[in-house]
Design a protein around this motif. Structure first.
Motif, mmCIF file in Angstrom:
data_model
loop_
_atom_site.group_PDB
_atom_site.id
_atom_site.type_symbol
_atom_site.label_atom_id
_atom_site.label_comp_id
_atom_site.label_asym_id
_atom_site.label_seq_id
_atom_site.Cartn_x
_atom_site.Cartn_y
_atom_site.Cartn_z
ATOM 1 N N TYR A 1 0.811 -1.216 0.000
ATOM 2 C CA TYR A 1 0.000 0.000 0.000
ATOM 3 C C TYR A 1 0.842 1.263 0.000
ATOM 4 O O TYR A 1 0.309 2.368 0.045
ATOM 5 C CB TYR A 1 -0.955 -0.010 1.198
ATOM 6 N N VAL B 1 -11.393 2.007 -1.819
ATOM 7 C CA VAL B 1 -10.965 3.375 -2.151
ATOM 8 C C VAL B 1 -9.448 3.382 -2.306
ATOM 9 O O VAL B 1 -8.797 2.354 -2.085
ATOM 10 C CB VAL B 1 -11.381 4.382 -1.047
ATOM 11 N N ASN B 2 -8.898 4.533 -2.625
ATOM 12 C CA ASN B 2 -7.459 4.641 -2.740
ATOM 13 C C ASN B 2 -6.797 4.250 -1.416
ATOM 14 O O ASN B 2 -7.081 4.848 -0.373
ATOM 15 C CB ASN B 2 -7.102 6.094 -3.100
ATOM 16 N N LYS C 1 -3.980 4.775 -0.071
ATOM 17 C CA LYS C 1 -3.273 5.837 0.658
ATOM 18 C C LYS C 1 -4.258 6.725 1.414
ATOM 19 O O LYS C 1 -4.025 7.090 2.563
ATOM 20 C CB LYS C 1 -2.442 6.673 -0.304
ATOM 21 N N ASP C 2 -5.356 7.062 0.732
ATOM 22 C CA ASP C 2 -6.400 7.830 1.428
ATOM 23 C C ASP C 2 -6.942 7.025 2.599
ATOM 24 O O ASP C 2 -7.146 7.542 3.694
ATOM 25 C CB ASP C 2 -7.561 8.131 0.465
ATOM 26 N N GLU D 1 -15.023 8.602 0.007
ATOM 27 C CA GLU D 1 -15.492 8.904 -1.352
ATOM 28 C C GLU D 1 -16.028 10.333 -1.449
ATOM 29 O O GLU D 1 -15.708 11.065 -2.382
ATOM 30 C CB GLU D 1 -16.590 7.916 -1.767
ATOM 31 N N THR E 1 -13.012 12.662 -1.408
ATOM 32 C CA THR E 1 -12.157 12.646 -2.598
ATOM 33 C C THR E 1 -12.909 13.145 -3.830
ATOM 34 O O THR E 1 -12.298 13.652 -4.763
ATOM 35 C CB THR E 1 -11.593 11.232 -2.867
#
Lengths: 475, 475, 93
Positions: B310, B337-338, B340-341, B374, B377
């Motif tokens: 990750y 989701v991403n 890193k986020d 979400e 972002t």
């Protein structure tokens, strides 16, 4: 009134009358007894016998009365090890063997007297007083299962269970002129047997004849998952009841005829060995050089284990409790007042033998000597099929004769304790008399080879009349 | 930078872990699920130490112990045997504790912690199995106790005692070690650390190479840190005043935050260890490879993987892998989701809010944090609003979408509408002039343009109101 | 030889109260037995392993399956010293 009947005789009597009548006649006889063999009878015995008559319960021992040593747990029937410290204790569970007996239809008559916590050779150390030998009421019945042997000898029960840690079934069997078996270690579940020395002891049956020993073994032996030392091995003991010792190789350990052996005992045993020769067996002298160290090894191990096994009797959860304003004082007082002298001596010695600084000298040393004793048996039993010798070096001694000298009492176990150290099976059968008292012949076998010693004992019984002699009625 | 350890602090820890995820106790089939039940309702003849009862080892307990040993990089013993540790206390129903002695099931392992100056290896001396005693409760205060109540529900529960070398140099390192140990045990799924008494700590500590002092009765990790801080200070002060530290056992008084000497004479403890005759030896080393193969990914390995897979910071990887539940939660979120986020939101923001409220990760649904991430972002809510949504859910409950709507947090969307309105006004001067000249219908044209720009997401009525307002402001 | 003091210490370890007046008598009887035990000193047991278990079996286990516990009444049935489902004893401090 019934008297001196074996299981087949009992079954015949039940067929002629009823299980209830048979049980009632035994209870009547027990009620009149003066040998103090039972410490309590079971108030539900007649009820159980009635149920058998009603056909509620079948089984190989249906309606057969049996006496149980006071250290084998019985649900709803007080079990005290004949000690003050367990006064009032009623087990909430059955020992494995008791469950087996109940399933087989046996009727438990009651609990038999014993040396307190099975620590003794005379049944004099019981909280309930000594049991008397039915052959001579001035003499001890042997111990520690003295009650179980005496009641069978006196015709107060046809069969009984005892326990044998260092000879506690065989010694009283010999002294009272009955048959007693110490099975291989692991042969019978110890679940529910109140431990004295758990690495040494086994429950064992007592009876008037070898066939009854086999019948009981067929019921009580076998694997039990609740005892981790119980061995999973099937056997049919009654199949061994054959009158045939042709070719049997007998070893006679010379060490079993050592210093202090009674002449009458020696003669009876040699006569028995001669009889075996007549019957087609052969014998030879054999040496078991570590026999003389077996006693010390045995007592150190037994006392060490006992000091820990008996730690749970602290007055907290069951049994007798003395006063004391904090727990440790209460426990110390409870144990000081609740245990008898011999039990306290053995706990103290066992504690000492395990304590820092003495562990290696006593406990560990004893276990190493145990290895040597076991090796003696391995060697001897690789040369011969069975070993024979006197169960006890003397006939039953007088009540009070040795009670104040613990060591002299310990020495009486010289021929029985090696068997427990090695874990091998051994049976004591009547083989004659000395001073008018019964003499026992000890037959020792290989691990799990009960059938050979049962066959040897049965053959002897079929060809001799010693076991048919009974004490006169004691009233 | 190297940590100098100016006071020569050496801390070793003994941690008792209760394997409460086993269904049954160590030596009997009583259920381990006693925490909410009446006293003495989870006991049987075995764990109550009734005379005649015998222990049988729970196979799964042994497997759990091996699992723990392997997870701590220990060697698994070839053969071992339970021993009896003999001492008297009312919570010990047999008068001895069954435990492993000379051959612990696991030994010579290690745990890696984040030390004062980077990674530090804490050596594990041994990990052995033993049974838990019952629970005592004092009637009245400790000083003026009127008696003791005993509940044996806990008696016979499986404990693993994990003993470390004195490799920790500060209370902080001790705390890190405890956290790490708990983390590993959590991963192994052998215990529920939230249940009362699941982990109990004894510490030993010395300063300046002096004698070590043992601290007992530590009931939490926080308590361990406090007890050690106090004890180190006490020892330092004592030495500074010219005193000498004596080997002793001290009791941690949680309420006062101090350690108190128990004044026990060491000579009074003589545990007389010897092998439990009722249990046969364990020969289990051959099971280790299979158990090793089935070991789950452990915290260190998972941290490494998180770093790789990750691409997160070391700090995040650590924070996200300490607790298996958090790590599982993170991976659930990172799959949607991403990653890193997800790392930032789970490790920093969500965990911060949970810690503040003393809540575990269980208190929050993974799908809710996914929704929040979400929204942020996609620029539909600000980060600040995202935090507000988390707080609202934790404090009052609710769904993220509803909260955003109820609280009017869709600020980003407002901006888009405002921007579109401005653009539409600038790009359509004719229509604007017509409208301002009194041609009401011209406004509809401009509204249509705004709707085009916002791809229909805007509310037409709101757009009209805003246009009217803006145009009026302009003129 | 076990001394009077050792008898008292062992009595404490074994939680058997021994009256001071009786510890001498105890020591006497215990010593005659310990003397007898002393004969094992003569046996050469170099390289002899101890026999803890007479049968050579290992790994006896049960499955992790729940069996019924006893009802609380039965658990407490052998004592009159109880309170609210607990066993009750003198204080332990």
């Amino acid at each position: 009134m019934v008297t001196w009947t074996d299981i087949s005789g009992i079954k015949q009597k039940i067929a002629e009358s009823s299980a209830e009548e048979v049980t009632a006649s035994y209870l009547e006889k027990i009620g009149k007894s003066c040998i103090n063999g039972f410490v309590r009878t079971w108030d539900r015995a007649l009820e159980v016998a009635k149920a058998i008559d009603a056909g509620d319960q079948e089984g190989p021992l249906a309606g057969v009365p049996i006496a149980i040593k006071d250290n084998i747990s019985t649900t709803g029937l007080s079990t005290t090890c004949s000690s003050k410290i367990l006064q009032g204790y009623v087990p909430p569970y059955d020992a494995h063997v008791i469950g087996k007996l109940r399933d087989a239809g046996a009727v438990i008559l009651g609990k038999t007297n014993m040396d307190e916590f099975a620590m003794g050779t005379s049944t004099e150390s019981s909280y309930y007083g000594a049991t008397l030998n039915p052959w001579d009421t001035d003499r001890v019945p042997g111990g520690s299962s003295g009650g179980s042997a005496a009641v069978v000898a006196a015709g107060e029960a046809p069969v009984s269970l005892g326990s044998d840690t260092g000879g506690s079934v065989r010694c009283p069997a010999a002294f009272c002129g009955v048959v007693g078996l110490k099975p291989t270690y692991g042969c019978i579940s110890r679940y529910g047997l109140i431990s004295y020395a758990n690495s040494l002891e086994q429950i064992g049956p007592l009876a008037t004849c070898v066939a009854d020993i086999a019948a009981l073994m067929d019921v009580i032996a076998g694997h039990d998952h609740r005892d981790s030392t119980s061995i999973n091995r099937e056997n049919n003991y009654s199949e061994a009841l054959k009158d045939d010792v042709n070719g049997l190789k007998i070893g006679v350990p010379e060490e079993y005829f050592g210093e202090g052996i009674d002449e009458g005992v020696e003669k009876a045993v040699w006569d028995a060995i001669g009889k075996y020769e007549d019957m087609g067996a052969s014998w030879k002298k054999i040496s078991m050089p570590h026999t003389k160290y077996a006693l010390a090894s045995y007592y150190i191990i037994a006392m060490s284990e006992a000091s820990s096994n008996l730690a749970r009797f602290d007055g907290t959860r069951y049994g007798f409790r003395a006063d004391g304003d904090n727990w440790h004082v209460m426990a110390s007082n409870t144990r000081a007042e609740g245990f008898g002298d011999e039990v306290k001596r053995r706990i103290l010695l066992g504690t000492y033998a395990l304590s820092a600084g003495y562990h290696d000298r006593y406990y560990l040393k004893a276990l190493k000597v145990r290895t040597l004793v076991k090796q003696d048996f391995d060697r001897a039993l690789s040369e011969v099929d069975v070993l024979m010798g006197p169960t006890m070096p003397t006939p039953a001694f007088k009540i009070g004769e040795k009670i104040d000298d613990p060591l002299s009492l310990y020495l009486a176990d010289v021929n029985t304790v090696p068997v427990n150290l090695a874990g091998v099976p051994s049976i004591s059968v009547p083989c004659g008399f000395s001073e008018g008292m019964p003499v026992g012949l000890q037959i020792i076998g290989k691990h799990f080879d009960e059938n050979t010693i049962i066959r040897a004992a049965y053959s002897f019984e079929q060809n001799t009349a010693h076991h048919t002699r009974r004490p006169r009625e004691v009233v | 930078m190297v940590y100098e350890n100016p006071d020569g602090v050496k801390i070793g820890l003994e941690v008792h872990v209760q394997l409460n995820k086993l269904k049954t106790k160590l030596f009997c089939g009583c259920s381990t699920d006693y925490h909410n039940d009446e006293p003495n309702t989870h006991v049987c003849p075995v764990c109550l130490g009734l005379p005649g009862s015998l222990p049988v080892i729970n196979e799964r307990a042994v497997e759990f112990a091996i699992r723990i040993g392997l997870a701590l990089s220990c060697e698994i013993v070839e053969q071992t045997q339970f021993h009896r540790k003999n001492y008297y206390y009312p919570d010990l129903p047999k008068g001895f504790q069954t435990t492993q002695y000379d051959y612990p099931i696991a030994s010579k392992g290690k745990v890696i912690i984040e030390g004062e100056d980077g990674e530090r290896v804490i050596r594990i001396t041994r990990a052995h199995m033993e049974e838990d005693p019952g629970r005592l409760q004092h009637i009245g205060t400790i000083e003026k106790s009127k008696g003791t109540l005993i509940n044996y529900n806990r008696s016979g529960m499986t404990l693993i005692e994990i003993v470390s070398e004195p490799d920790m140099r500060s209370p902080k390192e001790a705390r890190r070690y405890l956290d790490k140990l708990r983390s590993i045990l959590d991963y192994l799924d052998v215990f529920n650390g939230d249940l009362e008494g699941a982990m109990r700590v004894d510490a030993n500590v010395s300063v300046f190479g002096g004698e070590r002092v043992e601290i007992k009765n530590i009931s939490s990790f926080k308590g361990a840190e406090r007890a050690l801080l106090y004890e180190i200070m006490r020892q330092k002060n004592h030495v500074r005043r010219g005193g000498e530290i004596v080997m002793e056992t001290r009791h941690f008084d949680e309420a006062r935050g101090v350690t108190i000497s128990m004044r026990t004479k060491e000579a009074e403890h003589d545990y007389r260890y010897f092998p439990e005759p009722d249990l046969v030896p364990l020969r289990v080393a051959e099971r280790a490879p299979e158990i090793q193969k089935a070991l789950p990914e452990l915290p260190d390995a998972r941290r490494e993987r998180f770093l790789r897979q990750y691409e997160m910071s070391n700090m995040h990887a650590r924070a996200l892998t300490n607790e298996i539940k958090v790590a599982d939660f993170y991976e659930d979120v990172a799959g949607k989701v991403n990653p890193k986020d997800a790392a930032v939101w789970v490790a920093d923001i969500l965990r911060g809010e949970l810690n503040y409220r003393d809540l575990g990760i269980d208190a929050f649904a993974a799908k809710d944090i996914v929704t929040i991430i979400e929204l942020v972002t996609e620029n539909r809510i600000t980060e600040q609003s995202g935090v507000e949504v988390i707080r609202t859910i934790l404090d009052h409950g609710g769904k993220p979408q509803d909260i955003v709507k109820d609280k009017g947090l869709l600020k980003v969307e407002d901006d888009i509408v405002a921007k579109a309105v401005k653009e539409a006004i600038a790009e359509n001067p004719e229509a604007v002039t017509d409208y301002l000249g009194g041609k009401e219908k011209s406004l509809n044209f401009v509204v249509g343009k705004v709707m085009q720009k916002t791809k229909g997401r805007a509310d037409a009525r709101e757009v009209r109101e805003r246009l009217v307002k803006d145009l009026n402001d302009q003129s | 030889m076990i001394t009077k003091e050792e008898v008292e210490h062992v009595g404490w370890l074994a939680r058997i109260r021994i009256d001071e007046t009786k510890s001498d008598a105890y020591a006497g009887k215990l010593n005659s037995v310990l003397d007898y035990f002393g004969q094992l000193d003569k046996v050469d047991t170099e390289d002899v392993p101890p026999t803890y278990h007479v049968m050579d079996i290992v790994n006896v286990f049960r499955k992790d399956e729940v069996t019924e516990s006893m009802p609380q009444d039965a658990v407490l049935s052998n004592t009159e010293y109880r309170k609210e489902g607990n066993f009750k004893t003198p204080k332990i401090i």
